[in-house]
Design a protein around this motif. Structure first.
Motif, PDB file in Angstrom:
ATOM      1  N   LEU A   1       1.740   8.862  13.875  1.00 31.91           N
ATOM      2  CA  LEU A   1       1.489   7.933  12.777  1.00 31.91           C
ATOM      3  C   LEU A   1       2.169   6.615  13.112  1.00 31.91           C
ATOM      4  N   ILE A   2       1.395   5.539  13.116  1.00 26.19           N
ATOM      5  CA  ILE A   2       1.943   4.200  13.291  1.00 26.19           C
ATOM      6  C   ILE A   2       1.807   3.472  11.953  1.00 26.19           C
ATOM      7  N   ARG A   3       2.920   3.105  11.355  1.00 29.52           N
ATOM      8  CA  ARG A   3       2.894   2.432  10.054  1.00 29.52           C
ATOM      9  C   ARG A   3       3.472   1.028  10.165  1.00 29.52           C
ATOM     10  N   GLY A   4       2.836   0.096   9.426  1.00 29.22           N
ATOM     11  CA  GLY A   4       3.384  -1.237   9.344  1.00 29.22           C
ATOM     12  C   GLY A   4       4.491  -1.280   8.309  1.00 29.22           C
ATOM     13  N   ASP A   5       5.559  -2.006   8.589  1.00 28.46           N
ATOM     14  CA  ASP A   5       6.666  -2.051   7.630  1.00 28.46           C
ATOM     15  C   ASP A   5       6.296  -2.805   6.357  1.00 28.46           C
ATOM     16  N   ARG A   6       5.135  -3.504   6.400  1.00 27.53           N
ATOM     17  CA  ARG A   6       4.608  -4.159   5.199  1.00 27.53           C
ATOM     18  C   ARG A   6       3.209  -3.639   4.870  1.00 27.53           C
ATOM     19  N   GLY A   7       2.897  -2.436   5.340  1.00 31.05           N
ATOM     20  CA  GLY A   7       1.576  -1.866   5.160  1.00 31.05           C
ATOM     21  C   GLY A   7       1.457  -0.997   3.933  1.00 31.05           C
ATOM     22  N   PHE A   8       0.454  -0.118   3.944  1.00 24.14           N
ATOM     23  CA  PHE A   8       0.171   0.747   2.799  1.00 24.14           C
ATOM     24  C   PHE A   8       1.056   1.996   2.779  1.00 24.14           C
ATOM     25  N   VAL A   9       1.511   2.442   3.960  1.00 20.32           N
ATOM     26  CA  VAL A   9       2.306   3.665   4.039  1.00 20.32           C
ATOM     27  C   VAL A   9       3.771   3.327   3.770  1.00 20.32           C
ATOM     28  N   THR A  10       4.280   3.787   2.646  1.00 16.51           N
ATOM     29  CA  THR A  10       5.662   3.513   2.264  1.00 16.51           C
ATOM     30  C   THR A  10       6.618   4.432   3.026  1.00 16.51           C
ATOM     31  N   PRO A  11       7.913   4.114   3.009  1.00 16.64           N
ATOM     32  CA  PRO A  11       8.877   5.057   3.620  1.00 16.64           C
ATOM     33  C   PRO A  11       8.771   6.465   3.031  1.00 16.64           C
ATOM     34  N   ALA A  12       8.518   6.560   1.710  1.00 18.50           N
ATOM     35  CA  ALA A  12       8.366   7.878   1.087  1.00 18.50           C
ATOM     36  C   ALA A  12       7.126   8.593   1.621  1.00 18.50           C
ATOM     37  N   ASP A  13       6.017   7.824   1.826  1.00 19.13           N
ATOM     38  CA  ASP A  13       4.808   8.417   2.398  1.00 19.13           C
ATOM     39  C   ASP A  13       5.079   8.930   3.808  1.00 19.13           C
ATOM     40  N   ALA A  14       5.802   8.131   4.601  1.00 21.22           N
ATOM     41  CA  ALA A  14       6.119   8.529   5.972  1.00 21.22           C
ATOM     42  C   ALA A  14       7.009   9.767   5.984  1.00 21.22           C
ATOM     43  N   GLU A  15       7.938   9.841   5.032  1.00 23.62           N
ATOM     44  CA  GLU A  15       8.808  11.012   4.944  1.00 23.62           C
ATOM     45  C   GLU A  15       7.996  12.261   4.606  1.00 23.62           C
TER      46      GLU A  15
ATOM     47  N   PHE B   1       4.852  12.699   5.304  1.00 21.20           N
ATOM     48  CA  PHE B   1       4.078  12.981   6.515  1.00 21.20           C
ATOM     49  C   PHE B   1       4.910  13.824   7.480  1.00 21.20           C
ATOM     50  N   SER B   2       6.163  13.427   7.698  1.00 24.46           N
ATOM     51  CA  SER B   2       7.032  14.154   8.617  1.00 24.46           C
ATOM     52  C   SER B   2       7.381  15.542   8.084  1.00 24.46           C
ATOM     53  N   ARG B   3       7.521  15.651   6.771  1.00 23.72           N
ATOM     54  CA  ARG B   3       7.816  16.953   6.182  1.00 23.72           C
ATOM     55  C   ARG B   3       6.667  17.924   6.406  1.00 23.72           C
ATOM     56  N   ARG B   4       5.438  17.429   6.206  1.00 27.03           N
ATOM     57  CA  ARG B   4       4.271  18.294   6.357  1.00 27.03           C
ATOM     58  C   ARG B   4       3.917  18.539   7.816  1.00 27.03           C
ATOM     59  N   LEU B   5       4.200  17.565   8.666  1.00 24.85           N
ATOM     60  CA  LEU B   5       3.813  17.649  10.082  1.00 24.85           C
ATOM     61  C   LEU B   5       5.049  17.375  10.940  1.00 24.85           C
ATOM     62  N   PRO B   6       5.986  18.302  10.983  1.00 26.80           N
ATOM     63  CA  PRO B   6       7.256  18.037  11.666  1.00 26.80           C
ATOM     64  C   PRO B   6       7.116  17.780  13.165  1.00 26.80           C
ATOM     65  N   ALA B   7       6.043  18.244  13.776  1.00 30.39           N
ATOM     66  CA  ALA B   7       5.860  18.019  15.211  1.00 30.39           C
ATOM     67  C   ALA B   7       5.281  16.638  15.521  1.00 30.39           C
ATOM     68  N   ALA B   8       4.793  15.939  14.499  1.00 30.61           N
ATOM     69  CA  ALA B   8       4.171  14.629  14.710  1.00 30.61           C
ATOM     70  C   ALA B   8       5.230  13.546  14.902  1.00 30.61           C
ATOM     71  N   SER B   9       4.825  12.487  15.586  1.00 32.08           N
ATOM     72  CA  SER B   9       5.698  11.320  15.765  1.00 32.08           C
ATOM     73  C   SER B   9       5.368  10.266  14.718  1.00 32.08           C
ATOM     74  N   VAL B  10       6.371   9.544  14.249  1.00 30.36           N
ATOM     75  CA  VAL B  10       6.181   8.445  13.309  1.00 30.36           C
ATOM     76  C   VAL B  10       6.828   7.198  13.897  1.00 30.36           C
ATOM     77  N   VAL B  11       6.036   6.132  13.992  1.00 30.12           N
ATOM     78  CA  VAL B  11       6.497   4.880  14.581  1.00 30.12           C
ATOM     79  C   VAL B  11       6.306   3.765  13.553  1.00 30.12           C
ATOM     80  N   GLU B  12       7.317   2.955  13.353  1.00 35.91           N
ATOM     81  CA  GLU B  12       7.212   1.802  12.455  1.00 35.91           C
ATOM     82  C   GLU B  12       7.155   0.526  13.284  1.00 35.91           C
ATOM     83  N   VAL B  13       6.217  -0.366  12.935  1.00 38.28           N
ATOM     84  CA  VAL B  13       6.092  -1.655  13.611  1.00 38.28           C
ATOM     85  C   VAL B  13       6.143  -2.773  12.582  1.00 38.28           C
ATOM     86  N   ALA B  14       6.448  -3.958  13.045  1.00 37.61           N
ATOM     87  CA  ALA B  14       6.550  -5.120  12.158  1.00 37.61           C
ATOM     88  C   ALA B  14       5.149  -5.644  11.878  1.00 37.61           C
ATOM     89  N   SER B  15       4.529  -5.173  10.805  1.00 39.24           N
ATOM     90  CA  SER B  15       3.135  -5.528  10.533  1.00 39.24           C
ATOM     91  C   SER B  15       2.769  -5.185   9.107  1.00 39.24           C
TER      92      SER B  15
END
Length: 305
Positions: free
Chosen positions: A254-268, A270-284
């Motif tokens: 999952l690549i999320r923009g720090d000003r995008g639609f996916v909030t930190p809570a959404d990303a958390e 995502f990681s809870r449900r898919l612990p093997a997945a990677s989450v990357v935050e970019v300035a966007s």
């Protein structure tokens, strides 16, 4: 080189790379509709890209130039040069079913499948249903069930204007007034690639969403019904989207923009449900492929064979 590719040499020059050959592909569907796509490079694609709602395959141009590898970018049904759906059923699973055969036809091996926003939900559904087509899944700034309130409302308002215009310049002015499209040059390029001139000389958006938004804006009853339907669909697809992601056998990022639609809570979540997945935050913001195309292209290149 046809008009739709006229911007690529300058985009490539800005990156210091050579523009690859690009051609448009068309795949017929059993019901008479077609799916359209862009193939970049002479070799079979190693990465396939699915855009978000209201966009088209060209949103990936700069990202694919930065990627530097053969790639495929699909116009989702209802967008670009692909046919509209008469039922307006533009959901991830439906779109995945529409494009699966086209992806199989145009690729010769498992892909790094990249989907942004609506395209991310379609990519998850495609990866779940057709694991043989997917080597890696990259989901850009979307998770199932998120509520993109502010930015999404602005985009809906933008597309809820007239269904046709006297010139593309009017559309560029409208985009800039809504603070969309970036620079005037980028906005002009985006409008050109996302609109068409009708036989009567009027200009209209290529995608179905603008026409649906206009109809809803003109009739409060339609708007209320559409809102209720969207809430119901979001509730259903939230569960279905998580089920799709859980069924994916390929590695997921999952690549999320720090000003995008996916909030930190959404990303958390995502990681809870898919612990093997990677989450990357970019300035966007939400459209990472347009705000950070070089960074995104290089990240995808690192996942390619």
């Amino acid at each position: 080189m046809t008009d739709e590719f006229q911007f690529l040499p300058a985009q490539a020059a800005d990156l210091g790379v050579a523009a690859p050959p690009v051609r448009r592909l068309t795949h017929p569907l059993p019901d008479g509709r077609t799916v359209s796509a862009l193939a970049y490079g002479d070799a079979p694609p190693v990465a396939t890209f699915l855009h978000g709602a209201g966009l088209n395959a060209h949103t990936w141009d700069t990202t694919i130039l930065a990627l530097g590898l053969p790639a495929l970018a699909i116009d989702l049904p209802g967008h670009g040069d692909s046919s509209w759906r008469t039922d307006a059923a533009y959901t991830g699973p439906v779109l995945a079913d529409d494009i699966a055969a086209a992806v199989a036809e145009w690729t010769s091996g498992p892909q790094v499948l990249v989907g942004q926003s609506l395209g991310g939900l379609a990519a998850a559904a495609l990866a779940a249903r057709h694991p043989e087509l997917v080597r890696e899944l990259v989901v850009v700034d979307i998770t199932p069930g998120i509520d993109p309130s502010g930015d999404a409302s602005q985009i809906r308002a933008f597309f809820a204007g007239p269904t046709d215009w006297a010139s593309r310049e009017e559309l560029v002015e409208r985009a800039l007034s809504f603070r969309l499209g970036g620079s005037p040059e980028a906005a002009a390029r985006g409008v050109f690639l996302n609109s068409r001139v009708r036989e009567d000389g009027r200009v209209e958006w290529k995608h179905h969403f603008a026409h649906l938004a206009n109809a809803a804006a003109g009739d409060p009853a339609i708007a209320a019904a559409a809102s209720a339907q969207q809430d119901a669909v979001r509730d259903v697809l939230s569960a279905a989207g998580w089920d799709d992601l859980a069924a994916v056998t390929a590695p997921i990022t999952l690549i999320r923009g720090d000003r995008g639609f996916v909030t930190p809570a959404d990303a958390e979540e995502f990681s809870r449900r898919l612990p093997a997945a990677s989450v990357v935050e970019v300035a966007s913001g939400h459209n990472v492929q347009e705000e950070q195309p070089v960074d995104l292209g290089r990240r995808i290149a690192a996942l390619a064979p």
